[in-house]
Motif scaffolding. Structure first.
Motif, PDB file in Angstrom:
ATOM      1  N   GLU A 207       0.852  -1.179   0.000  1.00  0.00           N
ATOM      2  CA  GLU A 207       0.000   0.000   0.000  1.00  0.00           C
ATOM      3  C   GLU A 207       0.888   1.230   0.000  1.00  0.00           C
ATOM      4  OE1 GLU A 207      -2.832  -0.134   3.125  1.00  0.00           O
ATOM      5  OE2 GLU A 207      -3.572  -2.092   2.476  1.00  0.00           O
ATOM      6  N   PHE A 208       0.549   2.164  -0.850  1.00  0.00           N
ATOM      7  CA  PHE A 208       1.315   3.397  -0.919  1.00  0.00           C
ATOM      8  C   PHE A 208       0.447   4.530  -0.399  1.00  0.00           C
ATOM      9  CE2 PHE A 208       2.934   0.660  -4.317  1.00  0.00           C
ATOM     10  CZ  PHE A 208       4.230   0.515  -3.844  1.00  0.00           C
ATOM     11  N   GLU A 209       1.116   5.623  -0.030  1.00  0.00           N
ATOM     12  CA  GLU A 209       0.343   6.732   0.542  1.00  0.00           C
ATOM     13  C   GLU A 209      -0.640   7.278  -0.475  1.00  0.00           C
ATOM     14  OE1 GLU A 209       2.690   9.609   2.541  1.00  0.00           O
ATOM     15  OE2 GLU A 209       3.691   8.108   3.789  1.00  0.00           O
ATOM     16  N   THR A 210      -0.186   7.387  -1.735  1.00  0.00           N
ATOM     17  CA  THR A 210      -1.095   7.820  -2.791  1.00  0.00           C
ATOM     18  C   THR A 210      -1.557   6.583  -3.548  1.00  0.00           C
ATOM     19  OG1 THR A 210       0.418   9.663  -3.046  1.00  0.00           O
ATOM     20  CG2 THR A 210      -1.331   9.444  -4.696  1.00  0.00           C
ATOM     21  N   ALA A 211      -2.858   6.462  -3.731  1.00  0.00           N
ATOM     22  CA  ALA A 211      -3.367   5.306  -4.468  1.00  0.00           C
ATOM     23  C   ALA A 211      -2.926   5.423  -5.922  1.00  0.00           C
ATOM     24  CB  ALA A 211      -4.883   5.268  -4.371  1.00  0.00           C
ATOM     25  N   LEU A 212      -2.268   4.402  -6.438  1.00  0.00           N
ATOM     26  CA  LEU A 212      -1.815   4.403  -7.823  1.00  0.00           C
ATOM     27  C   LEU A 212      -2.817   3.644  -8.672  1.00  0.00           C
ATOM     28  CD1 LEU A 212       1.983   3.774  -7.309  1.00  0.00           C
ATOM     29  CD2 LEU A 212       0.932   5.750  -8.427  1.00  0.00           C
ATOM     30  N   GLU A 213      -3.191   4.259  -9.782  1.00  0.00           N
ATOM     31  CA  GLU A 213      -4.126   3.597 -10.696  1.00  0.00           C
ATOM     32  C   GLU A 213      -3.437   3.347 -12.024  1.00  0.00           C
ATOM     33  OE1 GLU A 213      -7.938   5.132 -11.413  1.00  0.00           O
ATOM     34  OE2 GLU A 213      -8.660   4.460  -9.457  1.00  0.00           O
ATOM     35  N   SER A 214      -3.813   2.252 -12.655  1.00  0.00           N
ATOM     36  CA  SER A 214      -3.340   1.974 -14.012  1.00  0.00           C
ATOM     37  C   SER A 214      -3.714   3.127 -14.937  1.00  0.00           C
ATOM     38  CB  SER A 214      -3.978   0.693 -14.531  1.00  0.00           C
ATOM     39  OG  SER A 214      -3.775   0.589 -15.930  1.00  0.00           O
ATOM     40  N   ASP A 215      -2.854   3.371 -15.934  1.00  0.00           N
ATOM     41  CA  ASP A 215      -3.161   4.403 -16.932  1.00  0.00           C
ATOM     42  C   ASP A 215      -3.930   3.831 -18.124  1.00  0.00           C
ATOM     43  OD1 ASP A 215      -1.010   2.856 -17.752  1.00  0.00           O
ATOM     44  OD2 ASP A 215      -0.065   4.468 -18.881  1.00  0.00           O
ATOM     45  N   SER A 216      -4.377   2.582 -18.021  1.00  0.00           N
ATOM     46  CA  SER A 216      -5.069   1.914 -19.141  1.00  0.00           C
ATOM     47  C   SER A 216      -6.125   2.833 -19.766  1.00  0.00           C
ATOM     48  CB  SER A 216      -5.717   0.623 -18.621  1.00  0.00           C
ATOM     49  OG  SER A 216      -6.339  -0.072 -19.678  1.00  0.00           O
ATOM     50  N   ALA A 217      -5.984   3.110 -21.043  1.00  0.00           N
ATOM     51  CA  ALA A 217      -6.880   4.042 -21.739  1.00  0.00           C
ATOM     52  C   ALA A 217      -6.738   3.839 -23.245  1.00  0.00           C
ATOM     53  CB  ALA A 217      -6.523   5.488 -21.380  1.00  0.00           C
ATOM     54  N   PRO A 218      -7.787   4.199 -23.991  1.00  0.00           N
ATOM     55  CA  PRO A 218      -7.709   4.061 -25.453  1.00  0.00           C
ATOM     56  C   PRO A 218      -7.048   5.298 -26.069  1.00  0.00           C
ATOM     57  CG  PRO A 218      -9.907   4.763 -24.804  1.00  0.00           C
ATOM     58  CD  PRO A 218      -9.108   4.663 -23.527  1.00  0.00           C
ATOM     59  N   LEU A 219      -6.080   5.057 -26.938  1.00  0.00           N
ATOM     60  CA  LEU A 219      -5.290   6.155 -27.493  1.00  0.00           C
ATOM     61  C   LEU A 219      -5.736   6.566 -28.895  1.00  0.00           C
ATOM     62  CD1 LEU A 219      -1.874   4.788 -26.236  1.00  0.00           C
ATOM     63  CD2 LEU A 219      -3.028   6.849 -25.404  1.00  0.00           C
ATOM     64  N   CYS A 220      -6.852   5.998 -29.350  1.00  0.00           N
ATOM     65  CA  CYS A 220      -7.270   6.207 -30.747  1.00  0.00           C
ATOM     66  C   CYS A 220      -7.501   7.686 -31.046  1.00  0.00           C
ATOM     67  CB  CYS A 220      -8.552   5.448 -31.035  1.00  0.00           C
ATOM     68  SG  CYS A 220      -8.616   3.835 -30.268  1.00  0.00           S
ATOM     69  N   ASP A 221      -8.194   8.360 -30.155  1.00  0.00           N
ATOM     70  CA  ASP A 221      -8.539   9.749 -30.444  1.00  0.00           C
ATOM     71  C   ASP A 221      -7.291  10.630 -30.409  1.00  0.00           C
ATOM     72  OD1 ASP A 221     -10.708  11.751 -30.882  1.00  0.00           O
ATOM     73  OD2 ASP A 221      -9.784  12.598 -29.083  1.00  0.00           O
ATOM     74  N   LEU A 222      -6.420  10.355 -29.462  1.00  0.00           N
ATOM     75  CA  LEU A 222      -5.166  11.110 -29.374  1.00  0.00           C
ATOM     76  C   LEU A 222      -4.332  10.923 -30.646  1.00  0.00           C
ATOM     77  CD1 LEU A 222      -2.910  11.492 -26.336  1.00  0.00           C
ATOM     78  CD2 LEU A 222      -1.929  10.289 -28.275  1.00  0.00           C
ATOM     79  N   VAL A 223      -4.278   9.705 -31.151  1.00  0.00           N
ATOM     80  CA  VAL A 223      -3.525   9.444 -32.387  1.00  0.00           C
ATOM     81  C   VAL A 223      -4.184  10.173 -33.563  1.00  0.00           C
ATOM     82  CG1 VAL A 223      -3.008   7.622 -34.076  1.00  0.00           C
ATOM     83  CG2 VAL A 223      -2.450   7.284 -31.658  1.00  0.00           C
ATOM     84  N   ARG A 224      -5.499  10.139 -33.612  1.00  0.00           N
ATOM     85  CA  ARG A 224      -6.210  10.851 -34.674  1.00  0.00           C
ATOM     86  C   ARG A 224      -5.847  12.341 -34.653  1.00  0.00           C
ATOM     87  NH1 ARG A 224     -10.237  14.034 -34.910  1.00  0.00           N
ATOM     88  NH2 ARG A 224     -10.813  13.787 -32.721  1.00  0.00           N
ATOM     89  N   CYS A 225      -5.808  12.915 -33.454  1.00  0.00           N
ATOM     90  CA  CYS A 225      -5.522  14.354 -33.335  1.00  0.00           C
ATOM     91  C   CYS A 225      -4.112  14.694 -33.828  1.00  0.00           C
ATOM     92  CB  CYS A 225      -5.671  14.809 -31.879  1.00  0.00           C
ATOM     93  SG  CYS A 225      -7.378  14.821 -31.312  1.00  0.00           S
ATOM     94  N   ILE A 226      -3.121  13.905 -33.430  1.00  0.00           N
ATOM     95  CA  ILE A 226      -1.756  14.280 -33.847  1.00  0.00           C
ATOM     96  C   ILE A 226      -1.543  13.989 -35.327  1.00  0.00           C
ATOM     97  CG2 ILE A 226      -0.742  14.164 -31.528  1.00  0.00           C
ATOM     98  CD1 ILE A 226       0.537  11.519 -32.241  1.00  0.00           C
ATOM     99  N   LEU A 227      -2.198  12.960 -35.860  1.00  0.00           N
ATOM    100  CA  LEU A 227      -2.073  12.703 -37.305  1.00  0.00           C
ATOM    101  C   LEU A 227      -2.766  13.797 -38.111  1.00  0.00           C
ATOM    102  CD1 LEU A 227      -2.476   8.820 -37.496  1.00  0.00           C
ATOM    103  CD2 LEU A 227      -0.494  10.144 -38.273  1.00  0.00           C
ATOM    104  N   GLU A 228      -3.880  14.289 -37.593  1.00  0.00           N
ATOM    105  CA  GLU A 228      -4.571  15.397 -38.270  1.00  0.00           C
ATOM    106  C   GLU A 228      -3.665  16.628 -38.311  1.00  0.00           C
ATOM    107  OE1 GLU A 228      -8.403  16.575 -36.590  1.00  0.00           O
ATOM    108  OE2 GLU A 228      -9.297  14.856 -37.622  1.00  0.00           O
ATOM    109  N   ARG A 229      -2.942  16.837 -37.226  1.00  0.00           N
ATOM    110  CA  ARG A 229      -2.118  18.036 -37.122  1.00  0.00           C
ATOM    111  C   ARG A 229      -0.812  17.911 -37.915  1.00  0.00           C
ATOM    112  NH1 ARG A 229      -1.495  22.151 -33.020  1.00  0.00           N
ATOM    113  NH2 ARG A 229      -0.202  23.728 -34.000  1.00  0.00           N
TER     114      ARG A 229
END
Lengths: 356, 356
Positions: A207-229
């Motif tokens: 147990e840590f003082e700050t609860a750590l959460e997985s960063d699991s997330a879908p990156l599709c939209d982020l990839v779309r944004c940088i490819l658009e740019r």
């Protein structure tokens, strides 16, 4: 194993892997590091040899009739099934849609194959299926077909999930590990090591003082944004999952025959992750991420890409972490805080088994 | 299971399956019969609800940009890994390319996901990979991408393989379980029950006077031939794997809301399979096949299809085995040798666990 499980060794060529060193499969063969790479090179690539497989991308680009389709497959064997920030169901969707996204594609359909262990609570399976659906819905993909097998108690571990994702290339996308070239800039969309540390913490009962959460997330939209740019100014995309940033960048450096130089001061690593890594004896550069994207981009587009990442909900901690160089082709070096440099090799061994 | 393996039951809706009856997963949930169907209906279809999945074909037809792509996924957990007539590698390719073929498509690419148990002999893995490659090469498909995970000793069973197949529709193909209609004729390309009986015999250590081999084979070319000959006169294609001919026809009858009448005298079942089934306490109609194809065709094209099957290396024992009728919609009846009739229901329970 019973007699029937043994192959007839007189058939076909012998295994080209130097089996005197590794006559049996080790956990580290699944760790995403040096032994995983050896298994891939000496067994699977050797047996399946074909030009599409040999591109060694996160997925394959396949010509099907008139269409070019991106396809990627992944099995998920994470332990425990539920962890802070997700579960095997959401992870099985995020992991596969991210691999499709790393090929510069938008995921459209998913296949789901379940291997269930006799005795799995039905309610657990239901929760996992609901998580998968929610994660797929979030990226606008449908689970279009599937399969379920059941193995006897003690021959599985609750549930294993294979997901295969199909997608279509985004306009302007031309990403491949082979496009990394000296002068390019290496970016990441946020802080490193959260998934691995969150899962290991709960598994080890820490147990840590700050609860750590997985960063699991879908990156599709982020990839779309940088490819658009930045369009084809985006040269390489890679999600640093098993084996972490170190292994992912080593693979790219080896494939593109370039060197990569990281700057330790630029690496976004939260204090609580550093602390947890110290306790667990891990190096954050080797710890798995599930919502992170490495982008290797043309130097002249790096500022735009960083700006686009910062404007995205999954990119507010984005940073430039290094550059592609002519020196030491095939290797990754780290410029340390105190001004020295050290080589960062592929993961050897597997300190984080069954992390995805 | 550890605490982390339990879901937080306060999240989301409760599992809609009547879990008082089946609070945990049973082997029979993977058997291809009644409980498999219930798991699919009440858990997966309920959670993933979407129109493509609900077609309940052997695969999905997916619009990807300009292309229509057929995709099918299957996990293979067969025990033992090597059996007379094949191994888990050849089976993993045949099973998936056949599912693609049953959608009226030509398989082009395959994805392979491996879940290895720590301690698996490397030489065994190599033999399996070589079998996969040989089976894929035979149908002109490539293994284009893959993934490998390793689980700790005692948490897997040697090797599990997931294969996902991608294909393109063959010209003139319009096959769907919904196209079965009264008057259609039911054909099969050869004798029934070989795969299941061969695997069960070796597993149970039984020896028969005639060595029985699995019929595991790729049906792509056979499907191409009958579609070329009879086009959209081919209404339904289905490979009777888990749960056998009885379960496959029950599924079709239920989906198309038609009755199906089988003629026991017409069923091609070899004497040695009948004998083995008697010893093993199995009904050949429920035993898995891996190189068999049920074709439901317009009556006026049945003779041509039968002729085409007979001319094919995998169809020399092809036969007309029944017809689609208006009576008893959703059910399958068998006209017995002695002139009586009996209902043939879906498999209930699972006498043949881990047959594929």
């Amino acid at each position: 194993m019973s007699a029937g499980d043994r192959s007839d060794l007189s058939r076909g060529p012998r295994c080209p892997l130097p089996i005197a060193d590794h006559p049996t499969v080790l956990l580290a063969h699944g760790g995403g590091g040096r032994l995983s790479r050896m298994l891939l090179d000496r067994v699977f690539l050797e047996a399946f040899r074909n030009p599409i497989l040999e591109t060694l991308h996160d997925g394959a680009l396949l010509d099907l009739g008139d269409a070019r389709v991106v396809v990627s497959t992944d099995s998920f064997v994470i332990r425990p099934l539920f962890f802070p920030g997700g579960d095997i169901g959401s992870l099985a969707v995020h992991g596969t849609v991210n691999d499709v996204a790393m090929c510069g594609a938008k995921p459209v359909g998913l296949c789901a194959g379940f291997i269930l262990e006799e005795g799995l609570p039905m309610e657990t399976l239901w929760q996992i299926a609901c998580s998968m659906q929610e994660a797929a819905r979030e990226v606008g993909a449908s689970i279009v077909t599937g399969d379920t097998k059941v193995v006897d108690r003690g021959k599985g571990d609750g549930v294993f999930i294979n997901t295969t994702g199909l997608g279509v290339l985004l306009p302007g996308a031309d990403v491949s590990p082979l496009r990394a070239r000296a002068g390019d800039v290496v970016l990441v969309n946020g802080s490193l090591g959260l998934h691995g540390v969150a899962v290991m913490s709960i598994r080890e009962g820490l147990e840590f003082e700050t609860a750590l959460e997985s960063d699991s997330a879908p990156l599709c939209d982020l990839v779309r944004c940088i490819l658009e740019r930045a369009g084809n100014g985006i040269h390489v995309l890679r999600d640093p999952t098993r084996g972490g940033v170190a292994s992912a960048l080593n693979e790219i450096a080896a494939q593109a025959r370039v060197g990569i130089r990281l700057d330790e001061r630029g690496l976004p690593i939260r204090e609580e992750v550093r602390g947890a890594c110290e306790i667990l004896g891990l190096d954050p550069l080797y710890v798995a991420n599930e919502g992170k994207c490495l982008a290797i981009v043309a130097r002249e587009r790096a500022d735009e890409v960083l700006e686009t990442l910062h404007a995205h909900p999954l990119g507010d901690e984005a940073a430039i972490i290094g550059e592609v160089v002519d020196e030491h082709p095939g290797r990754v070096v780290l410029r340390t805080r105190i001004g020295g440099t050290r080589f960062v090799d592929m993961l050897s061994g597997d300190p984080l088994p069954r992390i995805c």
